[in-house]
Motif scaffolding. Structure first.
Motif, PDB file in Angstrom:
ATOM      1  N   PRO A 124       1.000  -0.986  -0.144  1.00 24.69           N
ATOM      2  CA  PRO A 124       0.241  -0.080  -0.028  1.00 24.69           C
ATOM      3  C   PRO A 124       1.055   1.574   0.042  1.00 24.69           C
ATOM      4  N   SER A 125       1.973   0.743   0.286  1.00 24.37           N
ATOM      5  CA  SER A 125       3.318   2.638   0.291  1.00 24.37           C
ATOM      6  C   SER A 125       2.954   2.929  -0.955  1.00 24.37           C
ATOM      7  N   ILE A 126       2.915   1.653  -2.239  1.00 25.01           N
ATOM      8  CA  ILE A 126       3.157   2.331  -4.236  1.00 25.01           C
ATOM      9  C   ILE A 126       1.703   2.828  -3.819  1.00 25.01           C
ATOM     10  N   GLN A 127       1.426   3.529  -4.655  1.00 27.70           N
ATOM     11  CA  GLN A 127       0.717   3.803  -5.045  1.00 27.70           C
ATOM     12  C   GLN A 127       0.216   4.741  -6.949  1.00 27.70           C
ATOM     13  N   VAL A 128      -0.556   3.910  -7.281  1.00 24.20           N
ATOM     14  CA  VAL A 128      -0.312   4.163  -8.918  1.00 24.20           C
ATOM     15  C   VAL A 128      -1.697   5.550  -9.142  1.00 24.20           C
ATOM     16  N   SER A 129      -0.944   6.395 -10.234  1.00 22.72           N
ATOM     17  CA  SER A 129      -2.015   6.967 -11.312  1.00 22.72           C
ATOM     18  C   SER A 129      -1.751   7.038 -12.627  1.00 22.72           C
ATOM     19  N   CYS A 130      -2.538   6.569 -13.249  1.00 24.42           N
ATOM     20  CA  CYS A 130      -2.537   6.797 -14.763  1.00 24.42           C
ATOM     21  C   CYS A 130      -3.314   7.976 -15.210  1.00 24.42           C
ATOM     22  N   ARG A 131      -3.251   8.798 -16.293  1.00 29.33           N
ATOM     23  CA  ARG A 131      -3.660   9.562 -16.795  1.00 29.33           C
ATOM     24  C   ARG A 131      -4.069   9.765 -17.711  1.00 29.33           C
ATOM     25  N   PHE A 132      -5.416  10.698 -18.236  1.00 29.35           N
ATOM     26  CA  PHE A 132      -5.317  10.089 -19.631  1.00 29.35           C
ATOM     27  C   PHE A 132      -5.415  11.830 -20.682  1.00 29.35           C
ATOM     28  N   GLY A 133      -4.142  12.177 -21.188  1.00 26.42           N
ATOM     29  CA  GLY A 133      -4.192  13.847 -21.436  1.00 26.42           C
ATOM     30  C   GLY A 133      -2.759  13.785 -22.252  1.00 26.42           C
ATOM     31  N   ASP A 134      -2.370  15.470 -22.132  1.00 24.86           N
ATOM     32  CA  ASP A 134      -1.299  15.800 -23.047  1.00 24.86           C
ATOM     33  C   ASP A 134      -0.630  15.547 -21.666  1.00 24.86           C
ATOM     34  N   PHE A 135       0.337  14.902 -21.631  1.00 22.75           N
ATOM     35  CA  PHE A 135       2.070  15.542 -21.015  1.00 22.75           C
ATOM     36  C   PHE A 135       2.536  16.960 -20.405  1.00 22.75           C
ATOM     37  N   ASP A 136       2.037  17.687 -21.023  1.00 24.28           N
ATOM     38  CA  ASP A 136       2.002  19.322 -21.360  1.00 24.28           C
ATOM     39  C   ASP A 136       1.226  19.951 -20.020  1.00 24.28           C
ATOM     40  N   GLU A 137      -0.002  19.521 -19.975  1.00 24.04           N
ATOM     41  CA  GLU A 137      -0.961  20.052 -19.426  1.00 24.04           C
ATOM     42  C   GLU A 137      -1.026  19.344 -18.492  1.00 24.04           C
ATOM     43  N   ILE A 138      -1.217  17.683 -18.188  1.00 17.43           N
ATOM     44  CA  ILE A 138      -1.074  17.384 -16.695  1.00 17.43           C
ATOM     45  C   ILE A 138      -0.337  18.095 -15.852  1.00 17.43           C
ATOM     46  N   LEU A 139       1.510  17.888 -16.617  1.00 12.30           N
ATOM     47  CA  LEU A 139       2.152  18.292 -15.730  1.00 12.30           C
ATOM     48  C   LEU A 139       1.685  19.295 -14.977  1.00 12.30           C
ATOM     49  N   ASN A 140       1.676  20.474 -15.994  1.00  9.86           N
ATOM     50  CA  ASN A 140       1.850  21.877 -15.942  1.00  9.86           C
ATOM     51  C   ASN A 140       0.323  21.697 -15.066  1.00  9.86           C
ATOM     52  N   SER A 141      -1.019  21.651 -14.340  1.00 10.48           N
ATOM     53  CA  SER A 141      -2.119  21.444 -13.856  1.00 10.48           C
ATOM     54  C   SER A 141      -1.187  20.802 -12.341  1.00 10.48           C
ATOM     55  N   MET A 142      -0.648  19.310 -12.676  1.00  6.15           N
ATOM     56  CA  MET A 142      -0.373  18.850 -11.205  1.00  6.15           C
ATOM     57  C   MET A 142       0.705  19.948 -10.441  1.00  6.15           C
ATOM     58  N   LEU A 143       1.738  21.095 -11.138  1.00  5.59           N
ATOM     59  CA  LEU A 143       2.459  21.967 -10.451  1.00  5.59           C
ATOM     60  C   LEU A 143       1.788  23.362  -9.922  1.00  5.59           C
ATOM     61  N   GLY A 144       0.818  23.266 -11.064  1.00  4.50           N
ATOM     62  CA  GLY A 144      -0.084  24.370 -10.554  1.00  4.50           C
ATOM     63  C   GLY A 144      -0.871  24.744  -8.954  1.00  4.50           C
ATOM     64  N   ARG A 145      -0.801  22.859  -8.901  1.00  2.28           N
ATOM     65  CA  ARG A 145      -1.920  23.012  -7.308  1.00  2.28           C
ATOM     66  C   ARG A 145      -1.003  23.131  -6.148  1.00  2.28           C
ATOM     67  N   LEU A 146       0.490  23.575  -6.600  1.00  2.00           N
ATOM     68  CA  LEU A 146       1.425  23.775  -5.515  1.00  2.00           C
ATOM     69  C   LEU A 146       0.842  25.335  -4.811  1.00  2.00           C
ATOM     70  N   LYS A 147       1.236  25.365  -3.659  1.00  3.70           N
ATOM     71  CA  LYS A 147       0.896  26.370  -3.140  1.00  3.70           C
ATOM     72  C   LYS A 147       2.252  27.347  -2.993  1.00  3.70           C
ATOM     73  N   ASN A 148       2.190  28.464  -2.831  1.00  4.84           N
ATOM     74  CA  ASN A 148       3.247  29.447  -2.507  1.00  4.84           C
ATOM     75  C   ASN A 148       4.267  28.881  -1.344  1.00  4.84           C
ATOM     76  N   GLY A 149       5.624  28.243  -2.329  1.00  8.40           N
ATOM     77  CA  GLY A 149       6.382  27.712  -1.043  1.00  8.40           C
ATOM     78  C   GLY A 149       6.794  26.322  -1.440  1.00  8.40           C
ATOM     79  N   GLN A 150       5.537  25.692  -1.406  1.00  9.70           N
ATOM     80  CA  GLN A 150       5.687  24.423  -1.889  1.00  9.70           C
ATOM     81  C   GLN A 150       6.177  23.378  -2.843  1.00  9.70           C
ATOM     82  N   THR A 151       6.731  22.679  -2.507  1.00  7.97           N
ATOM     83  CA  THR A 151       7.703  21.896  -3.760  1.00  7.97           C
ATOM     84  C   THR A 151       6.800  20.288  -4.188  1.00  7.97           C
ATOM     85  N   LEU A 152       7.867  19.931  -5.217  1.00  7.78           N
ATOM     86  CA  LEU A 152       7.215  18.406  -5.080  1.00  7.78           C
ATOM     87  C   LEU A 152       8.117  17.701  -4.519  1.00  7.78           C
ATOM     88  N   ILE A 153       7.695  16.560  -4.130  1.00  2.00           N
ATOM     89  CA  ILE A 153       8.687  15.653  -3.550  1.00  2.00           C
ATOM     90  C   ILE A 153       9.648  15.325  -4.520  1.00  2.00           C
TER      91      ILE A 153
END
Length: 389
Positions: A124-153
């Protein structure tokens, strides 16, 4: 070979690319998740495809299988199971549906219409997501949800598009602003080279986005009328500078992949971490042990072999590194840490099998160095200071 064969059968030049991914991703996962802080990590496959070829697994299924095997090893050794997120992105609907089926076969996860990460039941510590769509749009959407000062793991992104229009430099730049993020990008050189001087405004717009520049004329003037080999080097150097000067990466490593003797792909690895550079150099060296960082599929199709492998053997390579170290450090007292950093960042050589062997040759055969601060002759532990004559 038909177009269908191209997409459904793994070809040798593409196998070299996936072997580099295989060689790198497992050590990367170990370093991040099993280190002193046991960090959670994210692996992204930006162009996941169906996950399978007719004769081999593709990148996305390989990634999942690597993680599952990693967890099995953790169980066997009574380690904590690593905490890993796997994000797979695919923009072709048929490929996406086939990918979902292939994921289900090995994980029993039903990821249809599911944007959240779902845990694998056995791990259960391994989690998977499979998204349909453009790489550019999905990655930007994910990065856009980061709040000020937040960074990806801590994250590693494998970017393997079909063409140059799908990988805008600005998106890659935005992703690389995150503290512990790195890329392995398949830069479609053959297509880029063919269209880089195109006059069509739409193609020029894609090319500007691809390189992250406002004026395509600057790069067109740079390559116009230049011989093929020099032109290739100019394009590779230009993109390398874009990464080094306009993103947060500190190190860029490239690997050329040829098909039928012609440059097909250039892999660009970008990282902020010298440890990551060390692991990727080793990963690429396993695929091409000549120091050329190049694969050519004209060799025996039953093997992964490279130009000049038989001639550029380890003895010649070690002698070359010995001469480099002599020229660099003659007359100096040098700490082993400085020597290792120099070999890693300023030469073609990985540390494993080369740096300490070269030092041993210099000490034993040439008497060119004297070693201080060690207990066992022929070793070069941390703290060792070396006097070059």
């Amino acid at each position: 070979m038909s177009n269908d064969d191209f997409f459904y059968e793994l070809q040798k030049h593409s196998e070299a690319k996936l072997n580099i991914l295989d060689n790198y991703v497992v050590p990367w996962m170990r370093i991040i998740t099993m280190g002193p802080y046991g960090e959670r990590a994210l692996v992204i496959d930006g162009f996941a495809g169906t996950g399978k070829y007719s004769n081999s697994d593709g990148s996305s299924i390989r990634l999942i299988k690597h993680v599952l095997k990693f967890c099995e090893q953790a169980d066997q050794n009574n380690w904590d199971c690593p905490q890993l997120l796997i994000l797979l992105i695919e923009g072709n609907r048929d490929n996406y549906n086939e990918l979902l089926r292939n994921i289900y076969e090995i994980t029993s996860l039903d990821l249809r219409d599911e944007e959240d990460f779902l845990p694998i039941s056995d791990y259960p510590s391994i989690q998977v997501s499979c998204r349909f769509g453009d790489f550019d749009e999905i990655l930007n959407s994910m990065l856009g949800r980061l709040k000020n000062g937040q960074t990806l793991i801590p994250s590693f992104c494998f970017i393997d598009p079909f063409g140059f229009k799908d990988t805008p430099f600005e998106t890659i730049k935005k992703y690389l602003t995150n503290e512990k993020s790195e890329i392995l990008l398949n830069f479609i050189y053959e297509e880029t080279n063919r269209f880089i001087t195109a006059k069509n405004p739409k193609v020029q717009s894609h090319m500007k986005s691809h390189f992250g520049i406002d004026n395509i004329q600057s790069i067109q003037d740079l390559v116009k009328g230049t011989p093929a080999q020099l032109r290739k080097q100019m394009i590779v150097d230009f993109y390398s500078r874009q990464l080094l000067e306009n993103t947060d990466v500190n190190y860029v490593l490239t690997f050329e992949i040829k098909k039928a003797g012609r440059a097909k792909l250039i892999l660009f690895y970008g990282t902020k971490s010298i440890e990551g550079l060390k692991v990727m150099k080793k990963a690429m060296w396993k695929v091409d042990g000549t120091g050329l960082y190049m694969f050519d599929d004209r060799k025996d199709p039953a093997q992964i072999e490279f130009q000049f492998t038989q001639d550029l053997n380890d003895t010649i390579l070690l002698n070359d590194l010995c001469e480099i170290l002599k020229n660099q450090y003659s007359g100096q007292h040098v700490h082993i840490k400085e020597i290792e950093a120099f070999v890693l960042t300023e030469t073609i050589y990985p540390l494993e099998n080369f740096c300490k062997k070269a030092l041993k040759n210099l000490e034993k055969n040439d008497g060119f160095i004297e070693v201080k601060n060690r207990k066992v002759k022929g070793t070069y532990p941390k703290g060792t200071v070396i006097q070059f004559k």
